[in-house]
Write a protein that holds these residues in place. Structure first.
Motif, PDB file in Angstrom:
ATOM      1  N   ARG A  76       3.592  57.521  52.520  1.00 29.31           N
ATOM      2  CA  ARG A  76       2.610  58.499  52.268  1.00 29.31           C
ATOM      3  C   ARG A  76       1.754  58.374  51.305  1.00 29.31           C
ATOM      4  O   ARG A  76       0.560  58.328  51.393  1.00 29.31           O
ATOM      5  CB  ARG A  76       3.278  59.827  52.286  1.00 29.31           C
ATOM      6  CG  ARG A  76       3.847  60.316  53.495  1.00 29.31           C
ATOM      7  CD  ARG A  76       4.758  61.690  53.335  1.00 29.31           C
ATOM      8  NE  ARG A  76       5.100  61.994  54.667  1.00 29.31           N
ATOM      9  CZ  ARG A  76       4.811  63.098  55.476  1.00 29.31           C
ATOM     10  NH1 ARG A  76       3.492  63.107  55.408  1.00 29.31           N
ATOM     11  NH2 ARG A  76       5.256  63.264  56.620  1.00 29.31           N
ATOM     12  N   ASP A  77       2.476  58.012  50.161  1.00 36.73           N
ATOM     13  CA  ASP A  77       1.565  57.628  48.863  1.00 36.73           C
ATOM     14  C   ASP A  77       0.840  56.563  48.959  1.00 36.73           C
ATOM     15  O   ASP A  77      -0.325  56.454  48.269  1.00 36.73           O
ATOM     16  CB  ASP A  77       2.586  57.450  47.598  1.00 36.73           C
ATOM     17  CG  ASP A  77       3.518  58.858  47.326  1.00 36.73           C
ATOM     18  OD1 ASP A  77       2.930  59.842  47.902  1.00 36.73           O
ATOM     19  OD2 ASP A  77       4.407  58.815  46.327  1.00 36.73           O
ATOM     20  N   ASN A  78       1.204  55.535  49.432  1.00 41.33           N
ATOM     21  CA  ASN A  78       0.537  54.184  49.400  1.00 41.33           C
ATOM     22  C   ASN A  78      -0.724  54.524  50.651  1.00 41.33           C
ATOM     23  O   ASN A  78      -1.780  53.768  50.532  1.00 41.33           O
ATOM     24  CB  ASN A  78       1.397  53.264  49.696  1.00 41.33           C
ATOM     25  CG  ASN A  78       2.025  52.475  48.488  1.00 41.33           C
ATOM     26  OD1 ASN A  78       1.329  51.998  47.502  1.00 41.33           O
ATOM     27  ND2 ASN A  78       3.453  52.792  48.521  1.00 41.33           N
ATOM     28  N   LEU A  79      -0.508  55.098  51.598  1.00 38.64           N
ATOM     29  CA  LEU A  79      -1.669  55.149  52.568  1.00 38.64           C
ATOM     30  C   LEU A  79      -2.725  56.182  52.066  1.00 38.64           C
ATOM     31  O   LEU A  79      -3.694  55.959  52.386  1.00 38.64           O
ATOM     32  CB  LEU A  79      -1.136  56.112  53.735  1.00 38.64           C
ATOM     33  CG  LEU A  79      -0.215  55.142  54.820  1.00 38.64           C
ATOM     34  CD1 LEU A  79       0.536  56.128  55.942  1.00 38.64           C
ATOM     35  CD2 LEU A  79      -1.010  54.119  55.362  1.00 38.64           C
ATOM     36  N   GLU A  80      -2.380  57.155  51.238  1.00 38.58           N
ATOM     37  CA  GLU A  80      -3.210  57.961  50.446  1.00 38.58           C
ATOM     38  C   GLU A  80      -3.964  57.026  49.284  1.00 38.58           C
ATOM     39  O   GLU A  80      -4.986  57.084  49.189  1.00 38.58           O
ATOM     40  CB  GLU A  80      -2.606  58.773  49.778  1.00 38.58           C
ATOM     41  CG  GLU A  80      -2.046  60.117  50.501  1.00 38.58           C
ATOM     42  CD  GLU A  80      -1.316  61.309  49.791  1.00 38.58           C
ATOM     43  OE1 GLU A  80      -1.143  61.324  48.680  1.00 38.58           O
ATOM     44  OE2 GLU A  80      -0.796  61.976  50.559  1.00 38.58           O
ATOM     45  N   LEU A  81      -3.440  56.200  48.988  1.00 40.95           N
ATOM     46  CA  LEU A  81      -3.968  55.304  47.757  1.00 40.95           C
ATOM     47  C   LEU A  81      -4.842  54.249  48.450  1.00 40.95           C
ATOM     48  O   LEU A  81      -6.157  53.975  47.846  1.00 40.95           O
ATOM     49  CB  LEU A  81      -2.769  54.412  46.902  1.00 40.95           C
ATOM     50  CG  LEU A  81      -2.357  55.063  45.863  1.00 40.95           C
ATOM     51  CD1 LEU A  81      -1.048  54.090  45.500  1.00 40.95           C
ATOM     52  CD2 LEU A  81      -3.196  55.292  44.740  1.00 40.95           C
ATOM     53  N   ILE A  82      -4.722  53.981  49.606  1.00 37.90           N
ATOM     54  CA  ILE A  82      -5.631  53.090  50.324  1.00 37.90           C
ATOM     55  C   ILE A  82      -6.882  53.807  50.869  1.00 37.90           C
ATOM     56  O   ILE A  82      -7.921  53.494  50.543  1.00 37.90           O
ATOM     57  CB  ILE A  82      -4.959  52.410  51.796  1.00 37.90           C
ATOM     58  CG1 ILE A  82      -3.957  51.579  51.283  1.00 37.90           C
ATOM     59  CG2 ILE A  82      -6.063  51.911  52.727  1.00 37.90           C
ATOM     60  CD1 ILE A  82      -2.724  51.057  52.622  1.00 37.90           C
ATOM     61  N   GLU A  83      -6.505  54.965  51.070  1.00 32.57           N
ATOM     62  CA  GLU A  83      -7.838  56.026  51.608  1.00 32.57           C
ATOM     63  C   GLU A  83      -8.555  55.976  50.448  1.00 32.57           C
ATOM     64  O   GLU A  83     -10.124  56.120  50.492  1.00 32.57           O
ATOM     65  CB  GLU A  83      -7.225  57.133  52.103  1.00 32.57           C
ATOM     66  CG  GLU A  83      -8.318  58.105  52.736  1.00 32.57           C
ATOM     67  CD  GLU A  83      -7.802  59.547  53.349  1.00 32.57           C
ATOM     68  OE1 GLU A  83      -8.674  60.406  53.718  1.00 32.57           O
ATOM     69  OE2 GLU A  83      -6.424  59.616  53.366  1.00 32.57           O
ATOM     70  N   ALA A  95      -5.323  46.690  47.822  1.00 28.18           N
ATOM     71  CA  ALA A  95      -4.565  45.458  47.897  1.00 28.18           C
ATOM     72  C   ALA A  95      -3.230  45.675  47.423  1.00 28.18           C
ATOM     73  O   ALA A  95      -2.250  45.334  47.993  1.00 28.18           O
ATOM     74  CB  ALA A  95      -5.263  44.207  47.309  1.00 28.18           C
ATOM     75  N   GLU A  96      -3.195  46.371  46.170  1.00 24.25           N
ATOM     76  CA  GLU A  96      -1.649  46.846  45.797  1.00 24.25           C
ATOM     77  C   GLU A  96      -0.952  47.645  46.600  1.00 24.25           C
ATOM     78  O   GLU A  96       0.137  47.666  46.777  1.00 24.25           O
ATOM     79  CB  GLU A  96      -1.955  47.567  44.247  1.00 24.25           C
ATOM     80  CG  GLU A  96      -2.501  46.379  43.296  1.00 24.25           C
ATOM     81  CD  GLU A  96      -2.350  47.008  41.941  1.00 24.25           C
ATOM     82  OE1 GLU A  96      -2.239  48.407  41.985  1.00 24.25           O
ATOM     83  OE2 GLU A  96      -2.761  46.403  40.941  1.00 24.25           O
ATOM     84  N   ALA A  97      -1.732  48.738  47.342  1.00 22.85           N
ATOM     85  CA  ALA A  97      -0.931  49.635  48.104  1.00 22.85           C
ATOM     86  C   ALA A  97      -0.709  48.881  49.539  1.00 22.85           C
ATOM     87  O   ALA A  97       0.474  49.249  50.078  1.00 22.85           O
ATOM     88  CB  ALA A  97      -1.783  50.876  48.556  1.00 22.85           C
ATOM     89  N   GLU A  98      -1.451  48.058  49.967  1.00 25.40           N
ATOM     90  CA  GLU A  98      -1.030  47.292  51.288  1.00 25.40           C
ATOM     91  C   GLU A  98      -0.041  46.489  51.012  1.00 25.40           C
ATOM     92  O   GLU A  98       0.835  46.297  51.974  1.00 25.40           O
ATOM     93  CB  GLU A  98      -2.439  46.452  51.636  1.00 25.40           C
ATOM     94  CG  GLU A  98      -3.472  47.225  52.339  1.00 25.40           C
ATOM     95  CD  GLU A  98      -4.547  46.690  52.678  1.00 25.40           C
ATOM     96  OE1 GLU A  98      -5.395  46.998  53.458  1.00 25.40           O
ATOM     97  OE2 GLU A  98      -5.010  45.373  52.044  1.00 25.40           O
ATOM     98  N   ALA A  99       0.319  45.893  49.781  1.00 19.33           N
ATOM     99  CA  ALA A  99       1.206  44.855  49.365  1.00 19.33           C
ATOM    100  C   ALA A  99       2.646  45.756  49.302  1.00 19.33           C
ATOM    101  O   ALA A  99       3.580  45.334  49.854  1.00 19.33           O
ATOM    102  CB  ALA A  99       1.034  44.309  48.014  1.00 19.33           C
ATOM    103  N   ALA A 100       2.529  47.064  48.827  1.00 14.64           N
ATOM    104  CA  ALA A 100       3.698  47.972  48.829  1.00 14.64           C
ATOM    105  C   ALA A 100       4.139  48.410  50.084  1.00 14.64           C
ATOM    106  O   ALA A 100       5.152  48.351  50.198  1.00 14.64           O
ATOM    107  CB  ALA A 100       3.270  49.101  47.853  1.00 14.64           C
ATOM    108  N   ILE A 101       3.291  48.599  51.007  1.00 13.71           N
ATOM    109  CA  ILE A 101       3.573  49.060  52.349  1.00 13.71           C
ATOM    110  C   ILE A 101       4.039  47.874  53.152  1.00 13.71           C
ATOM    111  O   ILE A 101       5.096  48.214  53.648  1.00 13.71           O
ATOM    112  CB  ILE A 101       2.365  49.464  53.214  1.00 13.71           C
ATOM    113  CG1 ILE A 101       1.964  50.847  52.646  1.00 13.71           C
ATOM    114  CG2 ILE A 101       2.725  49.633  54.641  1.00 13.71           C
ATOM    115  CD1 ILE A 101       0.655  51.528  53.248  1.00 13.71           C
TER     116      ILE A 101
END
Length: 375
Positions: A76-83, A95-101
């Motif tokens: 949830r947190d990383n999807l929100e960061l991407i958005e 890019a950081e959030a996609e790598a974390a996912i």
């Protein structure tokens, strides 16, 4: 959001759905409350075995709930960061959030596999035995390599390893060794290792440097829970004492402290030679009960039973995995087809990929069998 990241998110959601199903997410909070109430009982530790079992079950549920929440919040947190990053045009955050996912996918898959360890004894500690096959010094050396491999694997998992008994080879290596390995799901992970293991290499004991093939067998069976009753009739066993052959000080080999128990109806033999005679009797009897319990599990589970019957002698036609060191390097599991050229890593305990593949195959087989039965 990129299609690859959407696929990763969907894979994580599927893993979360399985984790929720396995732990019965809807009732988990209520069960945790019950566990917490029970451990407050001042009389709980009057029965240490029951108390330890309760504490273990509570910890497993807490770990399952914590894992689910961690993966869910991470997604949830990383999807929100991407958005947020896409809205603000911040490519670095995206890019950081996609790598974390992407990394979270592997974590979710690993936890999903652990959740599949729901067999009757999967959560138990385990006994593991390694026995050299025919081939003299070569097989004894191979048996010692296998024993080291499993000890290294267990240590990486944070498991406790206790040697129960060992018989050394005449020139090198070991004829046999037995360990007790303690930790969460120790039996569930290691049960897939039962079978014959084949080694191909240039022999260090051959002056002509010829290639040799060696075999050793591995047996894995669960430590019996103290609440499970396994009856062993006195007339069904023979208890022998003998002198321990292990290394030690001046008093070694002066008393018949080692113990061997033979179960006459089945021919099962268990030994212990590490402590006092009284302790060795207790250890060998527990190992015997565990072997008998494994037999009962085999009768209930046709797949496990077939696997044990297929093991046969430690030789050609019965192996589950091949370890080739020359002329090329490869370890291949003959049941799942999983292979790697990192032979050093495997022999140093990197076995999870093989265990996970076998576990997934077994679960898939059980699911098909259940579906056919319902149909």
């Amino acid at each position: 959001m990129r299609a690859e990241t959407q696929n990763h998110a969907e894979a994580i959601r599927k893993s979360l759905a399985l984790l929720a199903q396995r732990m019965d997410w809807e009732t988990a909070p209520h069960r945790l409350e019950e566990f917490n109430a029970m451990i407050e009982d001042p009389n709980l530790w009057n029965d240490p075995a029951k108390a330890q079992k309760l504490m273990r079950e509570r910890q497993m549920l807490m770990d399952a709930v914590g894992t689910y929440k961690l993966i869910d919040s991470g997604l949830r947190d990383n999807l929100e960061l991407i958005e947020l990053g896409e809205m603000e045009g911040d490519a670095e955050i995206v890019a950081e959030a996609e790598a974390a996912i992407k990394a979270l996918v592997e974590t979710a898959r690993a936890k999903e596999l652990e959740a599949l360890l729901d067999g009757e004894a999967d959560g138990n500690d385990t006994f593991l035995e390694v026995n050299a096959g025919a081939g003299g010094t070569e097989s004894c050396d191979w048996a010692s390599m296998l024993a080291r491999m499993y000890v290294r694997w267990a240590e990486k998992k944070g498991y406790k390893v206790e040697m129960q008994s060992m018989s050394e080879g005449e020139e090198a290596g070991i004829k046999s060794v037995a360990y007790k390995i303690s930790g969460p799901n120790a039996y569930g992970w290691l049960k897939s290792e039962s079978g014959v293991h084949r080694l191909v290499r240039i022999s260090p004991y051959d002056s002509a440097a010829r290639r040799h093939t060696s075999f050793s067998s591995v047996w894995v069976y669960p430590v019996v829970d103290d609440n499970i009753e396994i009856e062993v009739l006195p007339n069904d066993i023979r208890i022998d004492t003998y002198r321990s052959s292990g290394a030690g000080g001046q008093h070694v080999n002066t008393t018949d402290s080692a113990v061997r128990i033979t179960h006459l109806p089945t021919g099962i033999v268990t030994t212990s030679s590490e402590k006092s005679q009284h302790q060795n009797r207790d250890i060998a009897m527990k190992a015997l009960k565990s072997r008998l319990y494994q037999m009962e599990l085999d009768k209930r589970n046709a797949a496990i039973n077939a696997a044990h019957e297929a093991k046969g002698d430690a030789g050609w036609g019965n192996q589950i995995r091949s370890y080739v060191l020359q002329p090329y390097q490869m370890v291949k599991d003959l049941r799942t087809g999983v292979e790697t050229s990192d032979t050093d890593g495997v022999l140093n305990g990197d076995l999870d990929k093989f265990m996970a593949a076998t576990l997934a195959m077994d679960v898939a087989g059980k699911s098909r069998a259940e579906a056919n039965a319902e149909g």
